[in-house]
Scaffold this motif. Structure first.
Motif, short mmCIF file in Angstrom:
data_model
loop_
_atom_site.label_atom_id
_atom_site.label_comp_id
_atom_site.label_asym_id
_atom_site.label_seq_id
_atom_site.Cartn_x
_atom_site.Cartn_y
_atom_site.Cartn_z
N TYR A 1 -3.13 -5.49 8.84
CA TYR A 1 -4.41 -6.03 8.36
C TYR A 1 -4.97 -7.06 9.34
O TYR A 1 -6.19 -7.12 9.53
CB TYR A 1 -4.27 -6.61 6.96
N ARG B 1 -1.13 3.54 5.45
CA ARG B 1 -1.04 3.34 4.00
C ARG B 1 -0.38 4.55 3.35
O ARG B 1 0.50 4.43 2.51
CB ARG B 1 -2.42 3.11 3.40
N ASP C 1 -9.09 -8.02 -1.30
CA ASP C 1 -8.80 -7.12 -2.42
C ASP C 1 -7.96 -5.94 -1.97
O ASP C 1 -7.05 -5.51 -2.68
CB ASP C 1 -10.11 -6.61 -3.05
N ARG C 2 -8.26 -5.39 -0.80
CA ARG C 2 -7.49 -4.25 -0.30
C ARG C 2 -6.05 -4.66 -0.02
O ARG C 2 -5.11 -3.91 -0.30
CB ARG C 2 -8.16 -3.70 0.97
N GLU D 1 -4.41 -7.07 -1.49
CA GLU D 1 -3.76 -7.27 -2.79
C GLU D 1 -3.36 -5.93 -3.40
O GLU D 1 -2.24 -5.77 -3.90
CB GLU D 1 -4.69 -8.03 -3.73
N LYS D 2 -4.26 -4.97 -3.34
CA LYS D 2 -4.00 -3.62 -3.87
C LYS D 2 -2.81 -2.97 -3.14
O LYS D 2 -2.01 -2.27 -3.75
CB LYS D 2 -5.25 -2.75 -3.72
N ASP D 3 -2.71 -3.22 -1.83
CA ASP D 3 -1.60 -2.68 -1.03
C ASP D 3 -0.34 -3.54 -1.11
O ASP D 3 0.66 -3.23 -0.45
CB ASP D 3 -2.03 -2.54 0.44
N ASN D 4 -0.41 -4.63 -1.89
CA ASN D 4 0.72 -5.55 -2.05
C ASN D 4 1.15 -6.14 -0.70
O ASN D 4 2.33 -6.22 -0.38
CB ASN D 4 1.89 -4.84 -2.74
#
Length: 172
Positions: A121, A111, A140-141, A143-146
């Protein structure tokens, strides 16, 4: 203590005394070389470790990868990361062992280097599945990392959602 010759002398003595070096010894030596700024020798030693170790211990390549990232040598970090990915040794081994902590640490390194992906992932989720644990907030992780989920991601989340909840990792 800034003594490259001393580090090399100790390594040669150890290699002459022991038939086979283990991951901890390679980790220590590579870490010492990195601290001394001798990346060329550290990479040579990593190549040696790669050829003789069957463990795929993520801590060994993580030393070099983190040093490149921390030293703002992103091109070297990316090239080294590609080398790791091509070999596949690290993630696959962590998955097989169900080493969720190791996969989480590698995820953080990737990351920081800007290299998280659906594949990374999914590897994380397979490690949790092999450990019989449910990872927390993966969607959620991602999504946050796109990072978009794929069909395998959805299947793995569904599978691991029925398992025991794992402890929250400090690397989230």
């Amino acid at each position: 203590m800034a003594d490259k010759d001393g580090v090399h002398r100790i390594w040669k003595k150890m290699k002459s005394s022991f038939r086979k070096m283990n991951d901890a010894e390679y980790t220590c030596m590579i870490s010492s070389l990195v601290k001394l700024g001798d990346f060329e020798e550290a990479e040579k030693l990593y190549s040696e470790w790669e050829s003789v170790s069957g463990t795929g211990d993520a801590r060994v390549p993580n030393i070099l990868l983190a040093a490149y990232i921390n030293g703002d040598q992103m091109e070297k970090a990316e090239n080294f990361y590609q080398r790791i990915v091509e070999k596949g040794e690290v993630f696959k081994k962590l998955e097989e062992l169900g080493d969720t902590e190791g996969v989480e640490k590698l995820l953080v390194v990737l990351r920081n280097a800007g290299h998280v992906s659906t594949k990374v992932y999914n590897s994380l989720l397979r490690a949790y599945a092999n450990a019989g644990k449910m990872p927390l907030i993966v969607a959620d992780r991602m999504e946050k990392d796109n990072v978009p989920p794929d069909e395998e991601t959805h299947e793995l989340i569904k599978l691991t959602s029925k398992m025991c909840i794992s402890e929250v990792s400090g690397s989230l």
